[in-house]
Write a protein that holds these residues in place. Structure first.
Motif, PDB file in Angstrom:
ATOM      1  N   ASP A 104       0.808  -1.219   0.000  1.00  0.00           N
ATOM      2  CA  ASP A 104       0.000   0.000   0.000  1.00  0.00           C
ATOM      3  C   ASP A 104       0.847   1.277   0.000  1.00  0.00           C
ATOM      4  OD1 ASP A 104      -2.219  -1.770   0.373  1.00  0.00           O
ATOM      5  OD2 ASP A 104      -1.886  -1.733   2.530  1.00  0.00           O
ATOM      6  N   SER A 128       1.889   0.293   4.826  1.00  0.00           N
ATOM      7  CA  SER A 128       1.133  -0.293   5.944  1.00  0.00           C
ATOM      8  C   SER A 128       2.049  -1.121   6.843  1.00  0.00           C
ATOM      9  CB  SER A 128       0.081  -1.268   5.419  1.00  0.00           C
ATOM     10  OG  SER A 128      -0.740  -0.663   4.474  1.00  0.00           O
ATOM     11  N   TRP A 154      -3.549   0.371   8.501  1.00  0.00           N
ATOM     12  CA  TRP A 154      -3.693  -0.035   7.098  1.00  0.00           C
ATOM     13  C   TRP A 154      -3.508   1.165   6.176  1.00  0.00           C
ATOM     14  CZ3 TRP A 154      -8.384  -3.614   5.657  1.00  0.00           C
ATOM     15  CH2 TRP A 154      -8.299  -4.820   6.379  1.00  0.00           C
ATOM     16  N   ALA A 155      -2.899   0.878   5.047  1.00  0.00           N
ATOM     17  CA  ALA A 155      -2.892   1.750   3.878  1.00  0.00           C
ATOM     18  C   ALA A 155      -2.761   3.241   4.196  1.00  0.00           C
ATOM     19  CB  ALA A 155      -4.160   1.504   3.062  1.00  0.00           C
ATOM     20  N   ASP A 158      -8.308   3.149   3.579  1.00  0.00           N
ATOM     21  CA  ASP A 158      -7.420   3.818   2.630  1.00  0.00           C
ATOM     22  C   ASP A 158      -7.641   5.330   2.529  1.00  0.00           C
ATOM     23  OD1 ASP A 158      -6.957   1.152   2.280  1.00  0.00           O
ATOM     24  OD2 ASP A 158      -7.544   1.072   0.173  1.00  0.00           O
ATOM     25  N   ARG A 160       3.245  -8.245   0.277  1.00  0.00           N
ATOM     26  CA  ARG A 160       3.008  -7.323  -0.834  1.00  0.00           C
ATOM     27  C   ARG A 160       4.105  -6.267  -0.833  1.00  0.00           C
ATOM     28  NH1 ARG A 160      -2.730  -5.663   0.625  1.00  0.00           N
ATOM     29  NH2 ARG A 160      -1.743  -5.787   2.658  1.00  0.00           N
TER      30      ARG A 160
HETATM   31  C1  6LW Z   1      -5.615  -1.987   2.093  1.00  0.00           C
HETATM   32  C2  6LW Z   1      -6.186  -2.018   0.746  1.00  0.00           C
HETATM   33  C3  6LW Z   1      -5.437  -3.098   0.188  1.00  0.00           C
HETATM   34  O1  6LW Z   1      -6.323  -1.218   2.984  1.00  0.00           O
HETATM   35  O2  6LW Z   1      -5.227  -4.017   1.158  1.00  0.00           O
HETATM   36  O3  6LW Z   1      -4.235  -3.800  -1.615  1.00  0.00           O
HETATM   37  C4  6LW Z   1      -5.619  -3.452   2.376  1.00  0.00           C
HETATM   38  N1  6LW Z   1      -4.989  -3.020  -0.977  1.00  0.00           N
HETATM   39  O4  6LW Z   1      -6.022  -0.866   0.031  1.00  0.00           O
HETATM   40  C5  6LW Z   1      -4.662  -3.842   3.466  1.00  0.00           C
HETATM   41  O5  6LW Z   1      -3.351  -3.624   3.075  1.00  0.00           O
END
Ligand code: 6LW
Length: 653
Positions: free
Chosen positions: A157, A172, A216-217, A269, A412
């Motif tokens: 993110d 994140s 998160w994000a 987000d 990720r």
């Molecule tokens: C985040 C969302 C996402 O809030 O995964 O890939 C969630 N995107 O945007 C957690 O990382």
């Protein structure tokens, strides 16, 4: 060997023709390594044979071997420049397409030409010539290119901002502490963590949160001399309210940042958009909703309303607004964070819409499901001081486990690709070609890479160390070039375990090691290294004090299961233990030494699938594999357990 295979290996065009005339489907055969015949033809270096296969046979040109190497990889191996030229110019193959190790034909030519220089020159190969040819067609020497992902390991993110000549990124961190790293770069490629959005343990609010929840994000932005970081605070699923937003700010990018201001609006987000008229807004999902913020972005001052749901209309999130040339451009992540992930854009002349979707959507998506870099989405654009545009975005790579299962071990990650603006004013990423493996570096001054070894010689920990949730106040100290960890009363399998000090695993293949001074231990205690995903899955490579003495060995924790590998007894007189982990993708070897010279293998695990996202169906597995040090004191004794580490090294191999 089949007749067609033999004829191709011999470069015998006449025979190949004859065989294919009698049975055209023979070209679909593969050799014992599953390499299709057409690729083998390219490897012979016979241009006549390659042309025949391309132009007269039934072979397609989008075929790969099991390492996802294309016909151009094989043409490159042949050492014949003419074959490569034909494949690039007539078939349209790209020297920049990566295999499963992200090796492109361009880099393959480079490594083969280096080998050619040091080894025996073989007759008909001209790797140097191929390298020069690729350099001409790509238009850039290899030394001026970079590889994706730019941030390997658990860096999901991404959000980015430029201030002057400096770039800052946030990612994140979920339940890790300190929360939300702020990384700095001057070249967009090399990043170093310089601080965190939340470093005050009292503000972290992580104690009761299951792995995968937490922060998160995040988004980073800059307004009136201050850096602003907004993020979702994700609570456990069991309450009526499980998502809130938080905002912190600081005049310095590295912090310290202000106490988190909590905004009680559901969604994920959040990002902050500052309009030219001085009004400030927060965007967040579903789709892109918007509400106004007060001057210091600590309070919501209007109801949230839908700006635009998104173009793909599934899992629309990660909204970012950019104002440029009279348009508001709205970037969204869509399709969910798995393989359908993508970035779409829409635009409007006025802030509140109506937004029209870009005709080139999605502007970033991986469409080759066998390629290594997958799940590309969740990005934010940035303009360099030179006027170029780039997108940082989320991506992920999967290894294949022993039983064929996908294993996202590094979590990720973050990738970078250029944005160009079309003549009708739309931003497209990497010319709509999806993620690149090898890309031209931005024209920016280079900066240094992140540190990989820590001798604990500084007064504070390097910024790439992180704790699982908040450590105890006296949970660790650095003294005389050594790290002293305090034993946790609670074991690693609980979210109440303390003082677990970790760093990200950033490569599939690495070597890590550390020296630990052995403390006096009580039965039931264990100290050492942990390779960690969350409280449900990890392994301990440690010294265990048992009823009948001291042991060293590996113990895996996979959900409800605990697997102990055969351990070795240590003498009571042992003062220090050296640990070494050698990881080659899913296959890991554990060895130790008493004198730091001779190492002894103690365990070998050929499938560490449980350190990956897919490794267990429990909780939200959104992070990535980590490794580091821990001490488990248990509850049996009142005495505090301290363990001393002299260094911790981690290097890619
Ligand atoms: C985040 C969302 C996402 O809030 O995964 O890939 C969630 N995107 O945007 C957690 O990382």
């Amino acid at each position: 060997m089949t007749p067609i295979h033999r004829a191709i290996l011999d470069g015998n065009l006449k025979k190949v023709k004859k065989l294919l005339e009698s049975d055209p489907n023979l070209i679909h055969e593969v050799d014992e390594y599953n390499v299709p015949m057409a690729l083998l033809a390219a490897k012979t270096g016979s241009l006549a044979l390659v042309r025949y296969v391309v132009e007269y046979s039934r072979a397609s040109m989008n075929i790969y071997d099991k390492k996802h190497r294309s016909i151009l990889h094989y043409g490159t191996m042949s050492g014949n420049v003419e074959v490569c030229k034909y494949l690039v110019e007539r078939v349209g193959m790209s020297p920049l397409e990566g295999d499963l190790d992200l090796v492109t034909p361009y880099e393959l030519a480079d490594s083969l030409s280096t080998q050619e220089k040091v080894g025996e020159p073989t007759s008909n190969t001209d790797y140097q010539g191929i390298l020069q040819y690729f350099e001409r067609v790509v238009g850039t020497p290899l030394s001026s290119m970079f590889k994706n992902p730019i941030r390997t390991g658990f860096f999901p993110d991404p959000s980015i901002v430029r201030v002057g000549n400096d770039y800052y990124m946030v990612n994140s961190t979920f339940i890790y502490f300190p929360c939300i790293p702020v990384s700095h770069s001057t070249d967009l490629i090399h990043w170093k963590i310089i601080g965190y959005a939340i470093t005050n343990p009292e503000w972290a609010m992580l104690d009761e949160l299951e792995g995968g929840n937490g922060f998160w994000a995040p988004d980073i932005s800059y307004y009136n001399g201050r850096f602003y970081i907004a993020a979702t605070y994700r609570l456990n699923d069991n309450g009526p309210v499980y998502r809130k937003q938080m905002v912190v700010s600081s005049v310095k990018p590295q912090g310290p940042y202000s106490k988190p201001a909590i905004i009680e609006e559901d969604g994920i987000d959040p990002s902050i958009f500052n309009d030219d008229d001085g009004r400030r807004y927060m965007l967040l999902n579903r789709g892109a909703r918007i509400f106004e913020l007060n001057e210091d972005a600590t309070k919501q001052i209007s109801e949230a309303e839908m700006l635009y749901y998104g173009d793909y209309k599934q899992d629309s999130e990660g909204p970012h607004l950019l104002k440029k040339d009279g348009y508001y451009y709205l970037f969204e992540a869509e399709g969910g964070t798995e393989s359908g992930h993508q970035i779409t854009v829409s635009r409007s002349k006025t802030l509140k819409g109506r937004y029209e979707p870009c005709p080139y959507n999605p502007i970033m998506q991986q469409t080759d499901e066998d390629a290594m870099i997958q799940r590309c989405g969740h990005g934010k654009p940035v303009q360099t001081q030179n006027g170029q545009w780039y997108m940082v975005y989320l991506c992920g790579r999967k290894l294949i486990g022993k039983n064929g299962e996908p294993c996202s071990m590094l979590g990720r990650e973050t990738a970078l690709d250029p944005i160009t603006w079309t003549s009708d004013g739309w931003p497209i990423v990497n010319q709509l070609k999806g993620p690149s493996c090898l890309q031209i570096k931005p024209y920016l001054p280079e900066n240094v890479q992140e540190i990989t070894a820590d001798d604990f010689d500084e007064k504070t920990l390097f910024q790439n160390w992180t704790f699982v949730r908040v450590p105890e106040v006296d949970g660790y100290r650095i003294e005389g070039g050594k790290l002293i960890l305090k034993g946790s009363r609670i074991n690693l399998d609980s979210m109440y375990a303390k003082n677990i000090l970790l760093r990200r695993q950033t490569r599939f293949t690495f070597k890590a090691g550390c020296k630990m001074q052995l403390p006096k231990m009580k039965v039931g205690q264990d100290v050492g290294i942990t390779c960690y995903y969350d409280e449900n899955t990890y392994l301990k490579f440690a010294v265990f004090e048992k009823e009948d003495g001291l042991y060293i060995g590996v113990q895996e924790k996979i959900g409800e299961q605990v697997i102990s590998h055969p351990m070795q007894k240590l003498k009571k007189t042992v003062e220090a233990v050296y640990f070494k982990v050698t990881a080659v993708k899913m296959d890991w070897l554990f060895s130790y030494s008493i004198d730091g010279k001779e190492y002894q293998n103690i365990a070998h695990i050929d499938n560490v699938y449980y350190l990956c996202e897919e490794g267990l169906k429990k909780g939200k597995r959104f992070t990535g594999a980590m490794l580091g040090m821990y001490a488990h004191a248990g509850n049996e004794t009142k005495e505090t357990l301290y363990v001393t580490f002299e260094y911790f090294k981690y290097e890619a191999i």
